[in-house]
Motif scaffolding. Structure first.
Motif, PDB file in Angstrom:
ATOM      1  N   SER A 193      13.016 -15.844  48.938  1.00  0.00           N
ATOM      2  CA  SER A 193      12.561 -16.485  48.051  1.00  0.00           C
ATOM      3  C   SER A 193      13.249 -15.623  46.655  1.00  0.00           C
ATOM      4  CB  SER A 193      10.713 -16.577  47.319  1.00  0.00           C
ATOM      5  OG  SER A 193      10.365 -16.972  48.307  1.00  0.00           O
ATOM      6  N   VAL A 194      14.351 -16.405  46.587  1.00  0.00           N
ATOM      7  CA  VAL A 194      15.624 -15.449  45.981  1.00  0.00           C
ATOM      8  C   VAL A 194      15.348 -15.500  43.995  1.00  0.00           C
ATOM      9  CG1 VAL A 194      17.047 -17.393  46.095  1.00  0.00           C
ATOM     10  CG2 VAL A 194      17.900 -15.083  45.579  1.00  0.00           C
ATOM     11  N   GLU A 195      15.452 -16.907  44.057  1.00  0.00           N
ATOM     12  CA  GLU A 195      15.170 -17.113  42.004  1.00  0.00           C
ATOM     13  C   GLU A 195      13.562 -16.471  41.273  1.00  0.00           C
ATOM     14  OE1 GLU A 195      17.038 -18.783  40.431  1.00  0.00           O
ATOM     15  OE2 GLU A 195      18.478 -19.438  42.132  1.00  0.00           O
ATOM     16  N   ILE A 196      12.735 -16.207  42.523  1.00  0.00           N
ATOM     17  CA  ILE A 196      11.985 -15.344  42.399  1.00  0.00           C
ATOM     18  C   ILE A 196      11.931 -13.921  42.512  1.00  0.00           C
ATOM     19  CG2 ILE A 196       9.066 -14.888  42.574  1.00  0.00           C
ATOM     20  CD1 ILE A 196       8.691 -17.710  43.585  1.00  0.00           C
ATOM     21  N   ALA A 197      12.478 -13.162  43.291  1.00  0.00           N
ATOM     22  CA  ALA A 197      13.112 -11.907  43.201  1.00  0.00           C
ATOM     23  C   ALA A 197      13.782 -11.605  42.437  1.00  0.00           C
ATOM     24  CB  ALA A 197      13.900 -11.782  44.607  1.00  0.00           C
ATOM     25  N   VAL A 198      15.212 -12.662  41.686  1.00  0.00           N
ATOM     26  CA  VAL A 198      15.764 -12.046  40.414  1.00  0.00           C
ATOM     27  C   VAL A 198      15.402 -12.267  39.316  1.00  0.00           C
ATOM     28  CG1 VAL A 198      17.897 -12.940  39.067  1.00  0.00           C
ATOM     29  CG2 VAL A 198      17.504 -13.327  41.933  1.00  0.00           C
ATOM     30  N   SER A 199      14.278 -13.054  39.401  1.00  0.00           N
ATOM     31  CA  SER A 199      13.559 -13.038  38.401  1.00  0.00           C
ATOM     32  C   SER A 199      12.488 -11.522  37.815  1.00  0.00           C
ATOM     33  CB  SER A 199      12.145 -14.259  38.026  1.00  0.00           C
ATOM     34  OG  SER A 199      11.421 -13.810  37.079  1.00  0.00           O
ATOM     35  N   LYS A 200      11.463 -11.544  38.683  1.00  0.00           N
ATOM     36  CA  LYS A 200      11.667 -10.143  39.317  1.00  0.00           C
ATOM     37  C   LYS A 200      12.107  -9.031  38.877  1.00  0.00           C
ATOM     38  CE  LYS A 200       7.385 -11.601  42.572  1.00  0.00           C
ATOM     39  NZ  LYS A 200       6.643 -10.455  41.622  1.00  0.00           N
ATOM     40  N   LEU A 201      13.149  -8.442  39.650  1.00  0.00           N
ATOM     41  CA  LEU A 201      13.963  -8.286  38.850  1.00  0.00           C
ATOM     42  C   LEU A 201      14.138  -7.841  38.055  1.00  0.00           C
ATOM     43  CD1 LEU A 201      15.978  -8.169  42.843  1.00  0.00           C
ATOM     44  CD2 LEU A 201      14.480  -5.992  41.670  1.00  0.00           C
ATOM     45  N   GLY A 202      14.702  -8.708  37.474  1.00  0.00           N
ATOM     46  CA  GLY A 202      15.421  -9.049  36.048  1.00  0.00           C
ATOM     47  C   GLY A 202      14.121  -8.330  34.910  1.00  0.00           C
TER      48      GLY A 202
END
Length: 252
Positions: free
Chosen positions: A168-177
């Motif tokens: 779930s790469v977009e969610i992962a990037v959002s959480k990390l951001g």
């Protein structure tokens, strides 16, 4: 013959068809989605499991059927065993076996554009169905953040972008951001095989509890390169079981 069951906490589909050419394969559709399956369908699956369970007792006593997931369990197999079942394997993976698997796994994968120069850091953040399950949850981003902070202390470029691999790469990037507003996180769009191929080759790898992170670590430790791997402490006991030569891994 290989028998694949898709039943589990989530629906599991095999991804090794291309690596088992010439071997007869049977696919058993025994996943139960209680919210979608009709009552008669659920009953049929439960009944078949019950019958198999009853028949399996005498077969296991005589060594005709066995379950083996560890080195010790494999030494106890009888010569006349006709059915062997495994789940999450805890067998030691030797360097020779690791090299053989990786050579077959990565066969046909085109050279990644970033292979010309190794990327500094990348992470694998397992999310996917864990976002919706009640029985399992993904690693908290606050815990993963500890791994990223430790990783930055081990690489030369403290401001290097972090490549993110996830189901779930977009969610992962959002959480990390949200946790690292000043960080630069680059999403990747790769298949599971391409994900492993890429992560094996980055200079600093940060993993989360998942089979992909396990295999990446196995292949990295046998690569002969001076690569840095960071894994959550929950994976330490499992990696000690499957690695032929337990390496020094940074746990967070």
């Amino acid at each position: 013959m290989l028998v694949f069951h898709n039943g589990g906490v989530t629906q599991r589909e095999p991804e090794i068809d291309s690596y088992t050419a010439g071997i007869r394969k049977v696919y058993v559709q025994d996943y139960i989605n209680n919210s979608k399956e009709s009552f008669p369908a659920r009953c049929r699956i439960y009944l078949s499991r019950l019958c198999f369970g009853i028949l399996r007792i005498p077969c296991r006593l005589f060594g005709l059927v066995a379950v083996a997931n560890t080195n010790k369990e494999f030494t106890k197999l009888k010569p006349w065993v006709v059915s062997l079942r495994g789940h999450y394997s805890n067998r030691t993976i030797s360097e020779d076996v690791s090299s053989m698997i990786s050579a077959e796994l990565f066969k046909g994968i085109a050279t990644h554009p970033r292979d010309s120069g190794l990327s500094e850091m990348a992470i694998h953040f397992r999310l996917g169905d864990l976002l919706h399950l009640e029985s399992k949850k993904p690693l908290e981003v606050e815990v993963l953040a500890r791994g990223l902070e430790l990783a930055k202390d081990l690489i030369s470029d403290k401001n290097a972008p972090v490549f993110v691999c996830s189901d779930s790469v977009e969610i992962a990037v959002s959480k990390l951001g949200e946790h690292f507003p000043a960080g630069k996180f680059i999403p990747t769009d790769l298949t599971p095989q391409e994900t492993i191929y890429f992560l094996v080759r980055v200079l600093c790898f940060v993993g989360t509890p998942s089979k992909i992170s396990e295999w990446v670590t196995v292949f990295r430790m046998n690569s002969g390169e001076n690569l840095v791997s960071l894994l959550p402490w929950q994976m330490e006991s499992q990696l000690e079981k499957i690695l032929d030569k337990p390496p020094h891994i940074h746990y967070y």
